[in-house]
Scaffold this motif. Sequence first.
Motif, PDB file in Angstrom:
ATOM      1  N   ARG A  64       0.806  -1.208   0.000  1.00 21.33           N
ATOM      2  CA  ARG A  64       0.000   0.000   0.000  1.00 21.33           C
ATOM      3  C   ARG A  64       0.853   1.279   0.000  1.00 21.33           C
ATOM      4  O   ARG A  64       0.746   2.087  -0.899  1.00 21.33           O
ATOM      5  CB  ARG A  64      -0.927  -0.028   1.227  1.00 21.33           C
ATOM      6  N   SER A  65       1.644   1.462   1.043  1.00 18.24           N
ATOM      7  CA  SER A  65       2.592   2.592   1.181  1.00 18.24           C
ATOM      8  C   SER A  65       1.961   3.961   1.420  1.00 18.24           C
ATOM      9  O   SER A  65       2.627   4.879   1.876  1.00 18.24           O
ATOM     10  CB  SER A  65       3.520   2.712  -0.041  1.00 18.24           C
ATOM     11  N   GLY A  66       0.694   4.130   1.075  1.00 14.39           N
ATOM     12  CA  GLY A  66       0.050   5.423   1.281  1.00 14.39           C
ATOM     13  C   GLY A  66      -1.454   5.272   1.155  1.00 14.39           C
ATOM     14  O   GLY A  66      -1.973   4.159   1.040  1.00 14.39           O
ATOM     15  N   ILE A  67      -2.154   6.393   1.177  1.00 11.03           N
ATOM     16  CA  ILE A  67      -3.615   6.368   1.121  1.00 11.03           C
ATOM     17  C   ILE A  67      -4.082   7.587   0.316  1.00 11.03           C
ATOM     18  O   ILE A  67      -3.535   8.678   0.471  1.00 11.03           O
ATOM     19  CB  ILE A  67      -4.213   6.371   2.551  1.00 11.03           C
ATOM     20  N   ASN A  68      -5.076   7.360  -0.532  1.00 10.99           N
ATOM     21  CA  ASN A  68      -5.551   8.463  -1.382  1.00 10.99           C
ATOM     22  C   ASN A  68      -6.659   9.234  -0.661  1.00 10.99           C
ATOM     23  O   ASN A  68      -7.789   9.322  -1.118  1.00 10.99           O
ATOM     24  CB  ASN A  68      -6.052   7.906  -2.710  1.00 10.99           C
ATOM     25  N   LEU A  69      -6.283   9.829   0.459  1.00  8.57           N
ATOM     26  CA  LEU A  69      -7.261  10.473   1.341  1.00  8.57           C
ATOM     27  C   LEU A  69      -7.503  11.939   0.981  1.00  8.57           C
ATOM     28  O   LEU A  69      -8.611  12.444   1.137  1.00  8.57           O
ATOM     29  CB  LEU A  69      -6.727  10.389   2.781  1.00  8.57           C
ATOM     30  N   LEU A  70      -6.461  12.618   0.501  1.00  8.06           N
ATOM     31  CA  LEU A  70      -6.559  14.068   0.287  1.00  8.06           C
ATOM     32  C   LEU A  70      -6.150  14.455  -1.144  1.00  8.06           C
ATOM     33  O   LEU A  70      -5.297  15.338  -1.340  1.00  8.06           O
ATOM     34  CB  LEU A  70      -5.663  14.806   1.297  1.00  8.06           C
ATOM     35  N   PRO A  71      -6.754  13.826  -2.169  1.00  5.51           N
ATOM     36  CA  PRO A  71      -6.358  14.178  -3.539  1.00  5.51           C
ATOM     37  C   PRO A  71      -6.650  15.650  -3.826  1.00  5.51           C
ATOM     38  O   PRO A  71      -7.683  16.173  -3.401  1.00  5.51           O
ATOM     39  CB  PRO A  71      -7.203  13.256  -4.415  1.00  5.51           C
ATOM     40  N   PHE A  72      -5.753  16.301  -4.530  1.00  7.01           N
ATOM     41  CA  PHE A  72      -5.848  17.724  -4.931  1.00  7.01           C
ATOM     42  C   PHE A  72      -5.709  18.687  -3.745  1.00  7.01           C
ATOM     43  O   PHE A  72      -5.805  19.899  -3.919  1.00  7.01           O
ATOM     44  CB  PHE A  72      -7.152  18.021  -5.689  1.00  7.01           C
ATOM     45  N   ILE A  73      -5.499  18.173  -2.535  1.00 13.35           N
ATOM     46  CA  ILE A  73      -5.273  19.062  -1.386  1.00 13.35           C
ATOM     47  C   ILE A  73      -3.789  19.435  -1.361  1.00 13.35           C
ATOM     48  O   ILE A  73      -2.928  18.578  -1.544  1.00 13.35           O
ATOM     49  CB  ILE A  73      -5.695  18.380  -0.065  1.00 13.35           C
ATOM     50  N   VAL A  74      -3.535  20.711  -1.139  1.00 11.89           N
ATOM     51  CA  VAL A  74      -2.159  21.238  -1.258  1.00 11.89           C
ATOM     52  C   VAL A  74      -1.645  21.724   0.100  1.00 11.89           C
ATOM     53  O   VAL A  74      -2.328  22.497   0.793  1.00 11.89           O
ATOM     54  CB  VAL A  74      -2.126  22.425  -2.260  1.00 11.89           C
ATOM     55  N   LEU A  75      -0.457  21.250   0.445  1.00 14.49           N
ATOM     56  CA  LEU A  75       0.258  21.739   1.636  1.00 14.49           C
ATOM     57  C   LEU A  75       1.438  22.588   1.195  1.00 14.49           C
ATOM     58  O   LEU A  75       2.167  22.197   0.279  1.00 14.49           O
ATOM     59  CB  LEU A  75       0.783  20.549   2.448  1.00 14.49           C
ATOM     60  N   LYS A  76       1.633  23.714   1.841  1.00 12.56           N
ATOM     61  CA  LYS A  76       2.907  24.434   1.700  1.00 12.56           C
ATOM     62  C   LYS A  76       3.571  24.454   3.071  1.00 12.56           C
ATOM     63  O   LYS A  76       2.938  24.854   4.061  1.00 12.56           O
ATOM     64  CB  LYS A  76       2.701  25.862   1.197  1.00 12.56           C
ATOM     65  N   ALA A  77       4.806  23.999   3.114  1.00 13.47           N
ATOM     66  CA  ALA A  77       5.601  24.071   4.345  1.00 13.47           C
ATOM     67  C   ALA A  77       6.576  25.222   4.158  1.00 13.47           C
ATOM     68  O   ALA A  77       7.503  25.138   3.345  1.00 13.47           O
ATOM     69  CB  ALA A  77       6.335  22.765   4.595  1.00 13.47           C
ATOM     70  N   VAL A  78       6.338  26.314   4.875  1.00 16.33           N
ATOM     71  CA  VAL A  78       7.148  27.529   4.707  1.00 16.33           C
ATOM     72  C   VAL A  78       8.107  27.610   5.888  1.00 16.33           C
ATOM     73  O   VAL A  78       7.704  27.897   7.019  1.00 16.33           O
ATOM     74  CB  VAL A  78       6.248  28.781   4.646  1.00 16.33           C
ATOM     75  N   MET A  79       9.376  27.343   5.630  1.00 20.75           N
ATOM     76  CA  MET A  79      10.370  27.235   6.697  1.00 20.75           C
ATOM     77  C   MET A  79      11.279  28.457   6.636  1.00 20.75           C
ATOM     78  O   MET A  79      12.173  28.543   5.786  1.00 20.75           O
ATOM     79  CB  MET A  79      11.187  25.942   6.528  1.00 20.75           C
ATOM     80  N   ALA A 129      -2.773  27.439  -0.929  1.00 20.37           N
ATOM     81  CA  ALA A 129      -2.665  26.154  -0.233  1.00 20.37           C
ATOM     82  C   ALA A 129      -3.937  25.868   0.555  1.00 20.37           C
ATOM     83  O   ALA A 129      -4.704  26.783   0.887  1.00 20.37           O
ATOM     84  CB  ALA A 129      -1.470  26.180   0.721  1.00 20.37           C
ATOM     85  N   ASP A 130      -4.143  24.595   0.874  1.00 15.25           N
ATOM     86  CA  ASP A 130      -5.275  24.205   1.724  1.00 15.25           C
ATOM     87  C   ASP A 130      -4.856  24.074   3.178  1.00 15.25           C
ATOM     88  O   ASP A 130      -5.697  24.080   4.082  1.00 15.25           O
ATOM     89  CB  ASP A 130      -5.835  22.869   1.236  1.00 15.25           C
ATOM     90  N   ILE A 131      -3.561  23.928   3.409  1.00 16.65           N
ATOM     91  CA  ILE A 131      -3.024  23.845   4.781  1.00 16.65           C
ATOM     92  C   ILE A 131      -1.580  24.354   4.724  1.00 16.65           C
ATOM     93  O   ILE A 131      -0.861  24.090   3.755  1.00 16.65           O
ATOM     94  CB  ILE A 131      -3.139  22.400   5.338  1.00 16.65           C
ATOM     95  N   LEU A 132      -1.198  25.112   5.749  1.00  9.20           N
ATOM     96  CA  LEU A 132       0.154  25.689   5.789  1.00  9.20           C
ATOM     97  C   LEU A 132       0.916  25.160   7.005  1.00  9.20           C
ATOM     98  O   LEU A 132       0.384  25.153   8.120  1.00  9.20           O
ATOM     99  CB  LEU A 132       0.090  27.214   5.917  1.00  9.20           C
ATOM    100  N   GLY A 133       2.147  24.728   6.797  1.00  6.98           N
ATOM    101  CA  GLY A 133       3.073  24.475   7.896  1.00  6.98           C
ATOM    102  C   GLY A 133       4.049  25.631   7.929  1.00  6.98           C
ATOM    103  O   GLY A 133       4.550  26.039   6.869  1.00  6.98           O
ATOM    104  N   ILE A 134       4.317  26.172   9.115  1.00  5.40           N
ATOM    105  CA  ILE A 134       5.109  27.408   9.187  1.00  5.40           C
ATOM    106  C   ILE A 134       6.165  27.305  10.288  1.00  5.40           C
ATOM    107  O   ILE A 134       5.855  26.946  11.428  1.00  5.40           O
ATOM    108  CB  ILE A 134       4.183  28.619   9.466  1.00  5.40           C
ATOM    109  N   ARG A 135       7.410  27.625   9.933  1.00  3.96           N
ATOM    110  CA  ARG A 135       8.483  27.769  10.927  1.00  3.96           C
ATOM    111  C   ARG A 135       9.024  29.188  10.861  1.00  3.96           C
ATOM    112  O   ARG A 135       9.291  29.697   9.767  1.00  3.96           O
ATOM    113  CB  ARG A 135       9.613  26.768  10.656  1.00  3.96           C
ATOM    114  N   THR A 136       9.188  29.803  12.018  1.00  6.14           N
ATOM    115  CA  THR A 136       9.685  31.181  12.067  1.00  6.14           C
ATOM    116  C   THR A 136      10.729  31.354  13.179  1.00  6.14           C
ATOM    117  O   THR A 136      10.740  30.589  14.145  1.00  6.14           O
ATOM    118  CB  THR A 136       8.544  32.187  12.375  1.00  6.14           C
ATOM    119  N   ALA A 137      11.538  32.374  13.038  1.00  7.25           N
ATOM    120  CA  ALA A 137      12.478  32.737  14.109  1.00  7.25           C
ATOM    121  C   ALA A 137      11.760  33.478  15.231  1.00  7.25           C
ATOM    122  O   ALA A 137      12.246  33.528  16.354  1.00  7.25           O
ATOM    123  CB  ALA A 137      13.594  33.611  13.541  1.00  7.25           C
ATOM    124  N   GLU A 138      10.601  34.043  14.919  1.00  9.04           N
ATOM    125  CA  GLU A 138       9.851  34.811  15.918  1.00  9.04           C
ATOM    126  C   GLU A 138       9.035  33.853  16.787  1.00  9.04           C
ATOM    127  O   GLU A 138       8.460  32.882  16.291  1.00  9.04           O
ATOM    128  CB  GLU A 138       8.897  35.807  15.238  1.00  9.04           C
TER     129      GLU A 138
END
Length: 370
Positions: A64-79, A129-138
């Motif tokens: 299997r290795s994965g699951i087609n749970l969130l097709p076309f959903i976009v994540l941006k991880a802004v580091m 994006a549909d969900i954002l991951g964010i890392r900041t120095a602040e």
Amino acid sequence: MSAAEVINIRTEDEPADISSVVQPIARKADSKHLLSMRQLDRDDINDYIEEARAAESIIRNPGRSGINLLPFIVLKAVMRQPSTRTGGSMTTAMEKLGGSAQLISGMSSSSEAKGESLADSWVAFATQADILGIRTAEDDGPEFAAGVIDEAVSRGQLWRRVPVINLGSGKSEHPTQALGDEYTIYKELKFKSIDEFEGKKIAFVGDHERYRAHHSGMLGAAALGMDIIVVESQAAPLPDDLAEELGESIVYRTGDLDEVLGQIDVLNLGRNPDEYSPKRLRDWSLREWHRSKQLARDFEDWIVDYDRLEQMPEGSIEIHPRPRRNELHPSVDVNPKAVDVKQMQNMIPMRMAIIARHMGRPILQSAARL
Ligand code: CP
């Protein structure tokens, strides 16, 4: 009344009200931001762990290795600070859920580099994006992003709230790391239920002023009823307000690591986060200079090697959020108590759990249909 007041134009990079974006999860993560471990109680943490277990059973299934749970959903991880583990595992987690993911490292290629508004940059990312991951120095960077996104939603500019996941906020918090660490403890101490965290002893070793993963880890440990031992430096002790908040969950404070090794279930070792020290010599204060020297000496005294792990009880574990420097000696890599590589692997299912739950598509409710 000024023009700015009339049309509520943001004139500075400050959100209207940071406290309003840090909402209790209260077992409903759908479209909420994940900014602080303070949003979670024991039942919430259990929900993420159960979800991570479901995610892991999928990705470890060779057919299997994965699951087609969130097709076309976009994540941006802004580091906005360097990252090897967190940003990369977040994007892998999204792709394992069938969505797409983009890792943005630094802001040198964004319009912010042209002197444009940071607040507008976060809203721009929220349109993409549909969900954002964010890392900041602040310390409150992800809260700031969540605040401006919520404000744009409330004005009808954005058509839906884009959840912000804190992937490390300055010296304050790193909640996804803490959740992954709790998942590792659950698995490696072979717990059958969340109740088994109660009364287990966890020692946090490091710079407790500046190490965000440990702040989140302590808040999570307290929510789970663990006994917290703080191994700290006089130069960088646990902040008073955090110590007060953790209250009786802290059972002992010391600078002597060897004093506690024989009685702990979990050793959680941090690294010296000296990236926060001034870069130029002329910017160093005398206090910062002494602090840095003392901390360096304490980290030397705390180096964890194979023999130190042998002082720990049978069945206990050592975790380290990585990246490691010299505080964790390579000799630990052949000691089964060192589970930090497993810990890094566990971040993928835990971050799958976080994305799925905050997108309102829990694997546990959806897997049977897919
Ligand atoms: N553990 C952790 O936060 O690692 P990175 O800095 O590589 O993301």
